[in-house]
Structure formats: structure tokens, C-alpha cells
Design an enzyme around this catalytic site. Structure first.
Site, PDB file in Angstrom:
ATOM      1  N   ASP A 111      91.394  21.563   3.765  1.00 53.40           N
ATOM      2  CA  ASP A 111      89.950  21.394   3.748  1.00 53.40           C
ATOM      3  C   ASP A 111      89.245  22.722   3.419  1.00 53.40           C
ATOM      4  OD1 ASP A 111      87.549  20.074   4.043  1.00 53.40           O
ATOM      5  OD2 ASP A 111      87.534  20.152   6.230  1.00 53.40           O
ATOM      6  N   LYS A 112      87.955  22.649   3.247  1.00 56.15           N
ATOM      7  CA  LYS A 112      87.111  23.806   2.959  1.00 56.15           C
ATOM      8  C   LYS A 112      87.331  24.917   3.993  1.00 56.15           C
ATOM      9  CE  LYS A 112      82.183  25.030   2.867  1.00 56.15           C
ATOM     10  NZ  LYS A 112      80.820  24.512   3.100  1.00 56.15           N
TER      11      LYS A 112
END
Length: 392
Positions: A111-112
Site C-alpha cells: 500500500d501507499k
């Protein structure tokens, strides 16, 4: 009245233009043939082979691992990697926009902001001289290829992966009581009894559970919400830059978007006294439960496991085992140089964990499905902003 010479000149202009256009077309065709010839020569000299790359990266400043074509403002790790593969000559330029052409697959869509010390991608590339060195020449310092191995033609790093191990580094003040003055976060020290309680709660996650409450927009009846966890443990605390930290290790078959961060977030809420321990059991039952999501900063993809592949092909005399014992020192060095300092520095400067802890009182751990809808909607908007990756 136009003279005969002027008429001849005017009549000759279309012919001249046609000749020029033909010349341009011929030059373009010659260039194309030359390029195709060079490409064919490269293919002959360096035929494409199916390989895996061991990739490490610090995720700060990137919108996750997976490339999102057409959204150049959301720079991802794969954007940098594909650019380096093209510049190094490992893949043709036209493979950049159509990654299927090189059979590209990543093991986990981090994820980010999430980092990795042991991400593995599979693809077909030209094994040029000093392949790893050439790729790394075109990568930023916070991304590095640490290993390369040949694999079977049908290998797929996602489908052939048996399990994934993540680590989560956090300041131990996360486990302080809810009445602790977080202005003095650096002075907090984790007591052995508290660590024991933390690990007894983490052990409840072991086995197969329905984690529909630990991701977004997943119905309790959805079979894909059932996930198998084999290990979850918080290690002994240690000092770094005047603050006490600890590392949580979790190993499972696979994880959904935000699952690990929510697993950690819920345990923190219980340890701090915001939620009762029974919420753990209730969270993987049918009811909707409001589960807080810990910050993404400290999450690191540590290792991916290929036990079945190694058992089948690792000892056949033709293929290498997919373990990275020889790369352990390089992995350790990268973590110490690029991943841990970023986590510690960002935590000390921005206080992401302390800031997140201040949001815990607004969660309603006794809430019904109706009461949690607004919170779920907020999270869904954030997930959309995070480009919808499907794993931590």
C-alpha cells in the site's frame, strides 16, 4: 500571364513534394528496419528468460507498489522499476506500457507508504551483462534490486507464493495506557507484563478467521475474507534516536488491503483500554465492528515464501531454490540504511503514531452495523484515494 518556365516550376512542385515525402517515408522505413534489426540482434544475443528479482524499497513518497498506467501524478515503485528496466536494455521500450508482454507479476501489492525488504517480482527479461548492476544504475537510492534467479517458464510470483511475512515497527508508547501523557512519548518504557499481554492478544489471530472487518467493502459471507495467520508476535523493545521502539512480526498466507494495520490497531485499542478484549472474537463474527487502522509508516514486507515451489523444483538440479540466504547481509544493510532510518526519523519529526492514537476515542467499539456506516464510508473514500491496492 504566366511564362512557360513559371508554369513548369509550378507543375514541378507537387512532384518535388512527392519525392520528398517518398524520401521521408523511405528514411522512416529504413530506421524502422534498422531498429527491428537491432532488436532482433539483441533478442538473439540476449534471449528473454523468466526470472525473479528480489527488490527492496523505502515506500515513503510513493503510492504503493503497483503501477497505475495513465496516472503519472501517483508515482509508484513499479514506475521506477519499469523505467530502469527499459533504460538498462533489459526489456524493449514497448513493454513499458503493456506489462503483460514481459509476464510481469509482483508478489504483494504493498500500500501507499509501505516499504519492503523482500519483495519478489517475476518477469521475462534479457539477461544482459551485469543485469542487476545495470538496473540499479537507473534506480533511485531508496529502491534496489538485491537478487536475481532463473525460474520455470510458468512461474508466477503471486500464484506460487505460499506465505508472506510482514514487520511493523512502532514506538512502544502505542501500548501506553489511555491516560498516559503523550507529550512525554520519548520517556515511555514498555513493561514486560504489558508486552506479555500484547502477545497474548496477537496470538488470538493465529489460525483461520473471517477478517471482513479488517478491510473495506467486504461482506462477512465473502469466502475471500477468510485468511490464515501462522505467526504474530511483538519482539523485545529497543532504543533508537532517544525513543523506544518494537517490531511486530506477522506471517500469513495472504493479506487484504489494510488488514495488518487494522489487526495491530485493534490490539492497541484493547491494550490502551478503549476496547474490551471480547471485541477481538466479535470482530471476526458476522456483525460489523469499528476497527481502527494503525498508520502505514512502520509496515515493511519482510519476506515472501515459496515452500511448494522449492520442494518441487529446488532439488531437481536445473533450478535454484527461491530463498535468499546469500543476500541476507545486503537485505540487512538496505533496511538499516534506508528503511529503519526513514521510519524513525518520520516518527520523531511527525509523530504519526501519537497523532493516530488521539483518534481512538472517537471509535465506537460497541457499534452496530448502522452506527459504523459513516466511518466505513470515510475509510472507503480514503481507500479510493490510495488507488485501491488489495493487500498491505
Amino acid at each position: 500571364m504566366m511564362s512557360e518556365g513559371a508554369r513548369d516550376e509550378e507543375a514541378g512542385k507537387p512532384l518535388k513534394r512527392a519525392n520528398e515525402e517518398n524520401k521521408d517515408s523511405a528514411e522512416k522505413a529504413a530506421k524502422k528496419l534498422k531498429a527491428e534489426g537491432e532488436l532482433a540482434e539483441d533478442e538473439k544475443k540476449y534471449p528473454k528468460k523468466k526470472v525473479v528479482l528480489l527488490v527492496a524499497y523505502s515506500g515513503k513518497g510513493y503510492y504503493g507498489m503497483q503501477r497505475n498506467t495513465g496516472t503519472s501524478q501517483f508515482r509508484t515503485i513499479e514506475d521506477e522499476l519499469v523505467t530502469a528496466l527499459i533504460k538498462s536494455g533489459c526489456i524493449p521500450e514497448n513493454h513499458g506500457d503493456e506489462m503483460k508482454k514481459m509476464s510481469f507479476q509482483r508478489c504483494a501489492r504493498t500500500d501507499k507508504g509501505v516499504s519492503a525488504a523482500g519483495q519478489v517480482v517475476s518477469l521475462k527479461l534479457r539477461l544482459i551483462e551485469d543485469t542487476m548492476g545495470k538496473i540499479n544504475e537507473h534506480l533511485p537510492q531508496q529502491i534496489k534490486v538485491l537478487g536475481l534467479k532463473r525460474v520455470t517458464q510458468g512461474f508466477n510470483s503471486k500464484n506460487n507464493c505460499d506465505a508472506r511475512t510482514y514487520a511493523y515497527m512502532l514506538p512502544t508508547v502505542a501500548f501506553s495506557s489511555k491516560n498516559y501523557d503523550t507529550a512525554d512519548a520519548a520517556a515511555f518504557r514498555l513493561e514486560p507484563e504489558t508486552l506479555q499481554k500484547v502477545n497474548s492478544l496477537f496470538s488470538l489471530y493465529k489460525g483461520t478467521h473471517n477478517f471482513h472487518n479488517f478491510t473495506s467493502q467486504k461482506a462477512p459471507s465473502d469466502p475471500s475474507a477468510r485468511r490464515y495467520i501462522t505467526e504474530m508476535l511483538c519482539g523485545e523493545p529497543f532504543m533508537n534516536s532517544g525513543m523506544q521502539f518494537a517490531v511486530i512480526t506477522v506471517r500469513g498466507q495472504s493479506f487484504m488491503l489494510h488488514q495488518i494495520r487494522k489487526m495491530i490497531g485493534l490490539v492497541i485499542a484493547v491494550v490502551k483500554g478503549y476496547a474490551k478484549e471480547e471485541v477481538m472474537e466479535r470482530s471476526w463474527a458476522q456483525d460489523k465492528v469499528d476497527v481502527p487502522k494503525a498508520p502505514g509508516l512502520g509496515l515493511v514486507l519482510e519476506r515472501v515464501h515459496f515452500d511448494r515451489y522449492n520442494k518441487r523444483f529446488g532439488g531437481d538440479g536445473l533450478h535454484e531454490r527461491l530463498d535468499w540466504d546469500l543476500e541476507e547481509e545486503a537485505i540487512k544493510s538496505f533496511k538499516e540504511d534506508h528503511i529503519y532510518p526513514t521510519i524513525v526519523m518520520t516518527e520523531c519529526q511527525e509523530g504519526s503514531m501519537v497523532s493516530w492514537m488521539s483518534t481512538l476515542p472517537i471509535h465506537d467499539f460497541e457499534a452496530t452495523a448502522t452506527a459504523t456506516e459513516s466511518q466505513d464510508n470515510k475509510e472507503q473514500k480514503q481507500d479510493n484515494a490510495d488507488l485501491g491496492n488489495d493487500s498491505d
